[in-house]
Design a protein around this motif. Structure first.
Motif, PDB file in Angstrom:
ATOM      1  N   TYR A 122      17.023  -0.220   2.553  1.00 15.87           N
ATOM      2  CA  TYR A 122      17.132  -0.579   1.142  1.00 15.87           C
ATOM      3  C   TYR A 122      17.543  -2.032   0.940  1.00 15.87           C
ATOM      4  CZ  TYR A 122      16.049   4.031  -0.598  1.00 15.87           C
ATOM      5  OH  TYR A 122      15.395   5.189  -0.912  1.00 15.87           O
ATOM      6  N   VAL A 123      18.286  -2.601   1.872  1.00 17.33           N
ATOM      7  CA  VAL A 123      18.516  -4.047   1.811  1.00 17.33           C
ATOM      8  C   VAL A 123      17.177  -4.774   1.913  1.00 17.33           C
ATOM      9  CG1 VAL A 123      19.418  -6.012   3.100  1.00 17.33           C
ATOM     10  CG2 VAL A 123      20.900  -4.070   2.626  1.00 17.33           C
ATOM     11  N   THR A 124      16.346  -4.303   2.824  1.00 10.46           N
ATOM     12  CA  THR A 124      15.021  -4.895   2.978  1.00 10.46           C
ATOM     13  C   THR A 124      14.207  -4.773   1.696  1.00 10.46           C
ATOM     14  OG1 THR A 124      15.042  -4.337   5.335  1.00 10.46           O
ATOM     15  CG2 THR A 124      12.910  -4.858   4.351  1.00 10.46           C
ATOM     16  N   ILE A 125      14.232  -3.593   1.085  1.00 10.61           N
ATOM     17  CA  ILE A 125      13.480  -3.387  -0.158  1.00 10.61           C
ATOM     18  C   ILE A 125      14.024  -4.272  -1.273  1.00 10.61           C
ATOM     19  CG2 ILE A 125      12.966  -1.708  -1.976  1.00 10.61           C
ATOM     20  CD1 ILE A 125      12.935   0.447   0.238  1.00 10.61           C
ATOM     21  N   ALA A 126      15.362  -4.313  -1.402  1.00 17.42           N
ATOM     22  CA  ALA A 126      15.971  -5.115  -2.464  1.00 17.42           C
ATOM     23  C   ALA A 126      15.642  -6.591  -2.310  1.00 17.42           C
ATOM     24  CB  ALA A 126      17.484  -4.905  -2.468  1.00 17.42           C
ATOM     25  N   VAL A 127      15.604  -7.070  -1.074  1.00 16.06           N
ATOM     26  CA  VAL A 127      15.321  -8.485  -0.833  1.00 16.06           C
ATOM     27  C   VAL A 127      13.834  -8.788  -0.997  1.00 16.06           C
ATOM     28  CG1 VAL A 127      15.307 -10.291   0.935  1.00 16.06           C
ATOM     29  CG2 VAL A 127      17.325  -8.838   0.651  1.00 16.06           C
ATOM     30  N   THR A 128      12.981  -7.913  -0.469  1.00 14.84           N
ATOM     31  CA  THR A 128      11.550  -8.217  -0.441  1.00 14.84           C
ATOM     32  C   THR A 128      10.838  -7.949  -1.758  1.00 14.84           C
ATOM     33  OG1 THR A 128      11.029  -6.012   0.455  1.00 14.84           O
ATOM     34  CG2 THR A 128      11.377  -7.808   2.039  1.00 14.84           C
ATOM     35  N   THR A 129      11.353  -7.040  -2.595  1.00 15.18           N
ATOM     36  CA  THR A 129      10.647  -6.715  -3.839  1.00 15.18           C
ATOM     37  C   THR A 129      10.475  -7.938  -4.743  1.00 15.18           C
ATOM     38  OG1 THR A 129      11.309  -4.388  -3.801  1.00 15.18           O
ATOM     39  CG2 THR A 129      10.665  -5.304  -5.930  1.00 15.18           C
ATOM     40  N   PRO A 130      11.544  -8.676  -5.068  1.00 19.21           N
ATOM     41  CA  PRO A 130      11.318  -9.886  -5.872  1.00 19.21           C
ATOM     42  C   PRO A 130      10.462 -10.934  -5.161  1.00 19.21           C
ATOM     43  CG  PRO A 130      13.639  -9.260  -5.904  1.00 19.21           C
ATOM     44  CD  PRO A 130      12.979  -8.451  -4.829  1.00 19.21           C
ATOM     45  N   ILE A 131      10.646 -11.043  -3.844  1.00 19.82           N
ATOM     46  CA  ILE A 131       9.854 -12.017  -3.088  1.00 19.82           C
ATOM     47  C   ILE A 131       8.373 -11.662  -3.143  1.00 19.82           C
ATOM     48  CG2 ILE A 131       9.369 -12.919  -0.774  1.00 19.82           C
ATOM     49  CD1 ILE A 131      12.368 -12.624  -0.178  1.00 19.82           C
ATOM     50  N   LEU A 132       8.061 -10.376  -2.947  1.00 20.19           N
ATOM     51  CA  LEU A 132       6.666  -9.944  -3.005  1.00 20.19           C
ATOM     52  C   LEU A 132       6.088 -10.153  -4.396  1.00 20.19           C
ATOM     53  CD1 LEU A 132       6.895  -6.669  -0.887  1.00 20.19           C
ATOM     54  CD2 LEU A 132       5.738  -8.782  -0.228  1.00 20.19           C
ATOM     55  N   GLY A 133       6.904  -9.870  -5.440  1.00 22.02           N
ATOM     56  CA  GLY A 133       6.418 -10.105  -6.798  1.00 22.02           C
ATOM     57  C   GLY A 133       6.052 -11.572  -7.029  1.00 22.02           C
ATOM     58  N   THR A 134       6.892 -12.476  -6.551  1.00 21.71           N
ATOM     59  CA  THR A 134       6.618 -13.904  -6.686  1.00 21.71           C
ATOM     60  C   THR A 134       5.392 -14.313  -5.868  1.00 21.71           C
ATOM     61  OG1 THR A 134       8.973 -14.357  -7.020  1.00 21.71           O
ATOM     62  CG2 THR A 134       7.574 -16.209  -6.377  1.00 21.71           C
ATOM     63  N   MET A 135       5.280 -13.767  -4.654  1.00 23.02           N
ATOM     64  CA  MET A 135       4.129 -14.091  -3.811  1.00 23.02           C
ATOM     65  C   MET A 135       2.829 -13.607  -4.441  1.00 23.02           C
ATOM     66  SD  MET A 135       5.724 -13.235  -0.041  1.00 23.02           S
ATOM     67  CE  MET A 135       4.148 -13.443   0.784  1.00 23.02           C
ATOM     68  N   ILE A 136       2.859 -12.426  -5.054  1.00 23.63           N
ATOM     69  CA  ILE A 136       1.655 -11.906  -5.697  1.00 23.63           C
ATOM     70  C   ILE A 136       1.228 -12.815  -6.847  1.00 23.63           C
ATOM     71  CG2 ILE A 136       0.759 -10.010  -7.126  1.00 23.63           C
ATOM     72  CD1 ILE A 136       2.539  -8.134  -5.388  1.00 23.63           C
ATOM     73  N   GLU A 137       2.200 -13.296  -7.636  1.00 23.72           N
ATOM     74  CA  GLU A 137       1.874 -14.194  -8.741  1.00 23.72           C
ATOM     75  C   GLU A 137       1.250 -15.491  -8.243  1.00 23.72           C
ATOM     76  OE1 GLU A 137       5.710 -14.451 -10.692  1.00 23.72           O
ATOM     77  OE2 GLU A 137       5.012 -13.130 -12.291  1.00 23.72           O
ATOM     78  N   ARG A 138       1.678 -15.971  -7.086  1.00 22.84           N
ATOM     79  CA  ARG A 138       1.200 -17.262  -6.584  1.00 22.84           C
ATOM     80  C   ARG A 138      -0.025 -17.156  -5.683  1.00 22.84           C
ATOM     81  NH1 ARG A 138       6.927 -20.375  -5.070  1.00 22.84           N
ATOM     82  NH2 ARG A 138       7.766 -20.353  -7.211  1.00 22.84           N
ATOM     83  N   LEU A 139      -0.069 -16.094  -4.860  1.00 22.05           N
ATOM     84  CA  LEU A 139      -1.128 -15.985  -3.858  1.00 22.05           C
ATOM     85  C   LEU A 139      -2.164 -14.920  -4.178  1.00 22.05           C
ATOM     86  CD1 LEU A 139       1.114 -16.185  -0.635  1.00 22.05           C
ATOM     87  CD2 LEU A 139      -0.068 -18.058  -1.811  1.00 22.05           C
TER      88      LEU A 139
END
Length: 408
Positions: free
Chosen positions: A354-371
């Motif tokens: 869940y630490v992984t999920i909490a950290v990666t969810t916003p990162i993935l959202g930002t990456m999807i918007e950009r890439l």
């Protein structure tokens, strides 16, 4: 309230397990329910990264408390602690509905989501004692596979209901779904769950000492599980938005596909558990699953990049592959840690994930918007490959199977 495994009928043992499954769905409702209003929030003007950050708040709460809940489960038993924790979860999910309905603002909403996450940790880390205490070794993979159906079935319920309700009746009404799931889980615990009596001697007694000190087995399980959960989190969180905003699907059609996908994923967890029982190995199936997850995520990236009509079907396969390992890891941890340490060990497992999920969810959202989605699908496909070297060999068991009359 405890009971000897030998006194339970087969039907009663499985009924207890099903109640544990329903209880575990409360964690999914509390931590994943908000993700399914992301399309409605996005349509209302909220950025994908901001909505994803709010969706990660319950996971933060779960992560903070889950090891403490595991210690409480080991010390006081599962039934008593589950009743307390699910009541807290219920308060948080009700608070989220009130915050949205009264337009109390993002701080109040975030606080309610945090409370729901804080309470949800016990349900997510429970059932190790039930599986090890009530089932013989050659049925535990299957039993844990059934218990681990909670996440995909919970996602199925959320996906089928929350986006449609959010689109037609508003976000507050949609967030009433996690409230209902949590209330049902509370009733399942109260009326259906009992704890197994822990033997104090003999082959089924709990192993002495800290299981983390005897080898690196548990640490390696935590390590590969962290990598494998990235694809699972990506698909569970962003597939509704991918279908609705990226491919023009209606909330209803997207919800139906995700629901069907999660039903198949739940079956995949049972199949993986059964395979581990038949093979006499928890880790061999994990290796197969990791390779399948990498291949299907890579195929999804390619299909989506070229606009293939097969992309949704490949998404279904990728979802099944990315969730199938979870029950195997849980079973292996519960068996190695023993009933007096399983709550803490599963708490560490869930904390890491869940630490992984909490950290990666916003990162993935930002990456999807950009890439864009195809590129991120491709990046996530690398995680299962990195996990392969961490998957350990099966160790010799720390305890003998629990002998349940009539089950041999």
């Amino acid at each position: 309230m405890t009971i000897e495994a030998a006194t339970l009928s087969t039907r009663r043992r499985w009924a207890i397990l099903v109640c544990a499954l329903v209880a575990a769905m409360t964690t999914t409702a509390a931590t994943s329910g908000f993700a399914y209003v992301i399309p409605a929030l996005h349509d209302g003007g909220m950025s994908l990264s901001s909505a994803a950050t709010l969706a990660a708040v319950p996971t933060v709460g779960l992560t903070v408390a889950i090891i403490a809940w595991g210690l409480a489960l080991d010390r006081y038993g599962e039934r008593r602690i589950l009743l307390v924790s699910i009541l807290i979860t219920l308060a948080g999910t009700i608070g989220a509905v009130v915050a949205v309905a009264t337009d109390a603002g993002t701080v109040a909403l975030g606080a309610a989501l945090l409370v729901g996450g804080l309470g949800s940790g016990a349900a997510n880390g429970a059932s190790g004692r039930i599986v090890v205490g009530f089932f013989p070794a050659d049925q535990r993979g299957t039993a844990m596979g059934v218990r681990q159906m909670a996440q995909p079935l919970g996602i199925a319920v959320l996906a089928l209901t929350v986006p449609v309700i959010a689109a037609t009746a508003g976000v507050a009404a949609a967030l009433a779904v996690p409230v209902a799931v949590t209330a049902i889980g509370l009733l399942a615990v109260y009326f259906g769950i009992v704890d197994p009596t822990l033997p104090t001697s003999g082959p089924a007694a709990a192993p002495a000492g800290n299981p983390y000190r005897s080898s690196g087995y548990l640490w390696r399980i935590h390590g590969f599980s962290v990598l494998l959960v990235i694809g699972q989190s990506m698909l569970w969180t962003f597939v509704p938005a991918w279908l609705i905003t990226g491919h023009g699907w209606t909330p209803l059609s997207a919800g139906v596909l995700v629901t069907v996908t999660q039903v198949f994923a739940a079956g995949g967890r049972i199949a993986a558990g059964r395979a581990s029982d038949l093979w006499g190995s928890r880790m061999r199936p994990v290796r197969v699953i990791a390779v399948a997850a990498a291949l299907t995520m890579a195929a999804l990236a390619v299909a989506d990049q070229f606009g293939s009509v097969l992309a949704p079907a490949i998404m279904v396969l990728a979802t099944i592959a990315t969730v199938a390992d979870n029950g195997l890891a849980f079973t292996a941890i519960a068996e190695w840690a023993g009933p007096s340490w399983s709550g803490r060990a599963l708490g560490v497992q869930n904390t890491a994930q869940y630490v992984t999920i909490a950290v990666t969810t916003p990162i993935l959202g930002t990456m999807i918007e950009r890439l864009g989605y195809p590129a991120v699908f491709g990046i996530v496909a690398a995680a299962p490959i990195l996990a392969l070297p961490l998957i350990p060999r099966d160790p010799r068991p720390r305890e003998e199977p629990v002998d349940v009359p009539g089950e041999r």
